[in-house]
Design a protein around this motif. Sequence first.
Motif, PDB file in Angstrom:
ATOM      1  N   ILE A  70       0.835  -1.198   0.000  1.00 35.99           N
ATOM      2  CA  ILE A  70       0.000   0.000   0.000  1.00 35.99           C
ATOM      3  C   ILE A  70       0.871   1.250   0.000  1.00 35.99           C
ATOM      4  O   ILE A  70       1.637   1.492   0.943  1.00 35.99           O
ATOM      5  CB  ILE A  70      -0.967  -0.020   1.200  1.00 35.99           C
ATOM      6  CG1 ILE A  70      -1.926  -1.210   1.038  1.00 35.99           C
ATOM      7  CG2 ILE A  70      -1.744   1.300   1.315  1.00 35.99           C
ATOM      8  CD1 ILE A  70      -2.900  -1.387   2.186  1.00 35.99           C
ATOM      9  N   CYS A  71       0.738   2.033  -1.080  1.00 37.23           N
ATOM     10  CA  CYS A  71       1.501   3.271  -1.239  1.00 37.23           C
ATOM     11  C   CYS A  71       0.591   4.493  -1.193  1.00 37.23           C
ATOM     12  O   CYS A  71       1.009   5.598  -1.563  1.00 37.23           O
ATOM     13  CB  CYS A  71       2.259   3.247  -2.571  1.00 37.23           C
ATOM     14  SG  CYS A  71       3.453   1.901  -2.720  1.00 37.23           S
ATOM     15  N   ASN A  72      -0.658   4.302  -0.752  1.00 38.77           N
ATOM     16  CA  ASN A  72      -1.622   5.400  -0.698  1.00 38.77           C
ATOM     17  C   ASN A  72      -1.209   6.453   0.327  1.00 38.77           C
ATOM     18  O   ASN A  72      -0.479   6.153   1.274  1.00 38.77           O
ATOM     19  CB  ASN A  72      -3.002   4.871  -0.314  1.00 38.77           C
ATOM     20  CG  ASN A  72      -3.553   3.894  -1.332  1.00 38.77           C
ATOM     21  OD1 ASN A  72      -2.987   2.820  -1.535  1.00 38.77           O
ATOM     22  ND2 ASN A  72      -4.648   4.239  -1.963  1.00 38.77           N
ATOM     23  N   PRO A  73      -1.723   7.687   0.191  1.00 37.90           N
ATOM     24  CA  PRO A  73      -1.533   8.687   1.251  1.00 37.90           C
ATOM     25  C   PRO A  73      -2.120   8.169   2.563  1.00 37.90           C
ATOM     26  O   PRO A  73      -3.022   7.328   2.564  1.00 37.90           O
ATOM     27  CB  PRO A  73      -2.317   9.898   0.729  1.00 37.90           C
ATOM     28  CG  PRO A  73      -2.400   9.706  -0.743  1.00 37.90           C
ATOM     29  CD  PRO A  73      -2.461   8.224  -0.972  1.00 37.90           C
ATOM     30  N   PRO A  74      -1.609   8.644   3.702  1.00 39.25           N
ATOM     31  CA  PRO A  74      -1.992   8.060   4.998  1.00 39.25           C
ATOM     32  C   PRO A  74      -3.490   8.056   5.289  1.00 39.25           C
ATOM     33  O   PRO A  74      -3.989   7.114   5.911  1.00 39.25           O
ATOM     34  CB  PRO A  74      -1.228   8.902   6.021  1.00 39.25           C
ATOM     35  CG  PRO A  74      -0.776  10.120   5.279  1.00 39.25           C
ATOM     36  CD  PRO A  74      -0.611   9.708   3.863  1.00 39.25           C
ATOM     37  N   TYR A  75      -4.214   9.072   4.822  1.00 39.35           N
ATOM     38  CA  TYR A  75      -5.627   9.142   5.174  1.00 39.35           C
ATOM     39  C   TYR A  75      -6.512   8.271   4.281  1.00 39.35           C
ATOM     40  O   TYR A  75      -7.699   8.144   4.548  1.00 39.35           O
ATOM     41  CB  TYR A  75      -6.115  10.603   5.175  1.00 39.35           C
ATOM     42  CG  TYR A  75      -5.584  11.361   6.362  1.00 39.35           C
ATOM     43  CD1 TYR A  75      -6.258  11.333   7.579  1.00 39.35           C
ATOM     44  CD2 TYR A  75      -4.387  12.062   6.290  1.00 39.35           C
ATOM     45  CE1 TYR A  75      -5.759  11.995   8.688  1.00 39.35           C
ATOM     46  CE2 TYR A  75      -3.873  12.727   7.398  1.00 39.35           C
ATOM     47  CZ  TYR A  75      -4.565  12.697   8.593  1.00 39.35           C
ATOM     48  OH  TYR A  75      -4.070  13.342   9.695  1.00 39.35           O
ATOM     49  N   SER A  76      -5.943   7.684   3.239  1.00 38.02           N
ATOM     50  CA  SER A  76      -6.708   6.731   2.435  1.00 38.02           C
ATOM     51  C   SER A  76      -6.137   5.320   2.528  1.00 38.02           C
ATOM     52  O   SER A  76      -6.642   4.396   1.885  1.00 38.02           O
ATOM     53  CB  SER A  76      -6.756   7.179   0.964  1.00 38.02           C
ATOM     54  OG  SER A  76      -5.457   7.199   0.396  1.00 38.02           O
ATOM     55  N   ALA A  77      -5.082   5.143   3.341  1.00 41.84           N
ATOM     56  CA  ALA A  77      -4.441   3.834   3.449  1.00 41.84           C
ATOM     57  C   ALA A  77      -5.351   2.803   4.118  1.00 41.84           C
ATOM     58  O   ALA A  77      -5.338   1.626   3.748  1.00 41.84           O
ATOM     59  CB  ALA A  77      -3.124   3.953   4.221  1.00 41.84           C
ATOM     60  N   LEU A  78      -6.164   3.231   5.094  1.00 40.63           N
ATOM     61  CA  LEU A  78      -7.061   2.285   5.756  1.00 40.63           C
ATOM     62  C   LEU A  78      -8.052   1.698   4.751  1.00 40.63           C
ATOM     63  O   LEU A  78      -8.275   0.479   4.731  1.00 40.63           O
ATOM     64  CB  LEU A  78      -7.821   2.964   6.905  1.00 40.63           C
ATOM     65  CG  LEU A  78      -8.913   2.099   7.570  1.00 40.63           C
ATOM     66  CD1 LEU A  78      -8.315   0.851   8.199  1.00 40.63           C
ATOM     67  CD2 LEU A  78      -9.685   2.904   8.599  1.00 40.63           C
ATOM     68  N   ASP A  79      -8.657   2.544   3.920  1.00 44.57           N
ATOM     69  CA  ASP A  79      -9.605   2.054   2.927  1.00 44.57           C
ATOM     70  C   ASP A  79      -8.937   1.047   1.997  1.00 44.57           C
ATOM     71  O   ASP A  79      -9.536   0.016   1.643  1.00 44.57           O
ATOM     72  CB  ASP A  79     -10.183   3.210   2.114  1.00 44.57           C
ATOM     73  CG  ASP A  79     -11.177   4.052   2.906  1.00 44.57           C
ATOM     74  OD1 ASP A  79     -11.669   3.564   3.942  1.00 44.57           O
ATOM     75  OD2 ASP A  79     -11.439   5.203   2.492  1.00 44.57           O
TER      76      ASP A  79
END
Length: 303
Positions: A70-79
């Motif tokens: 997971i390389c998403n930004p931190p606030y979308s990493a949970l999703d």
Amino acid sequence: MNFTPASKVIVQGIMEPLGVTYAPLMQAYGTHIVAGVSPGFGGQMLNEIPVFDMLEQALPLVGAIDTAIICNPPYSALDAALEAIAAGVRQIVLISQGMPPLDMVHLIRKAEATETLVVGPNSPGVIVPGQVLLGIHPPELYMPGSVGLISRSGTLTYEVAWSLTQAGLGQSIAISIGGDAIVGSSFPQWLQILDEDDQTDVIVLVGEIGGDSEEAAAHYIAEAIDKPVIAYIAGRSAPRGRRMGHAGAIIDSQVADFGPDIGTAESKVTAFKRAKIPIVDRPSDIPAMVKKLLKHPARRSAG
């Protein structure tokens, strides 16, 4: 643990800066990346890796996936992580740094309920030298061998790996559990994995001041680990009570309610010495200690 060149890997947030940079490097190392996910980029390709808007769209084409990076930004990493778990992925590597603590609490509960292994966040991931790279480790610092390396810090993992490589001591696997305050997998979990790993003969644990994960690891090694373990604690010269720059690594012990000593270098060193675990003063001392233990691999007795 299923980290092999045959493992199917998907990169979520593949069109984010981290994904665009590191997915091709992982692929070049031999990692079997079957797809990427980035909403809004479906139908595109990155280095011949097909990109989808949603993970579930990739499944009919690529089949079951072993690991999600997971390389998403931190606030979308949970999703992204929850999407992976819902798709049956049971190994998740969170490169993202600074995930909200409540998001991590949510993720850890979901991971425990589904028996999902979560590495990170704020982690360079996992490398099995010569076989597979799941994250952003610089692979030129590593070589195949029998030393298992577990750390909280990415850069310290690299430094210790390079010192081992220069001494001709290869690594079976290297893992950074992550530098954020709340992480998915712990030192005890990885100690158990490496204790059961046929490719690992000796374990090097690299800790830092702050928190109590090293004290917990020392206790667990004394109780449950048979293979020889070497420890190194970074930050012994840091001024006591002062917050330093390494994200999540140094916690004011009074604020964290650990008591006045837990989290200090002295507490961690004492814990390892009490458990009769060899502890070195600096990273450059690790190779000599590893060689000594490999020559005389006396198995630890539980208790």
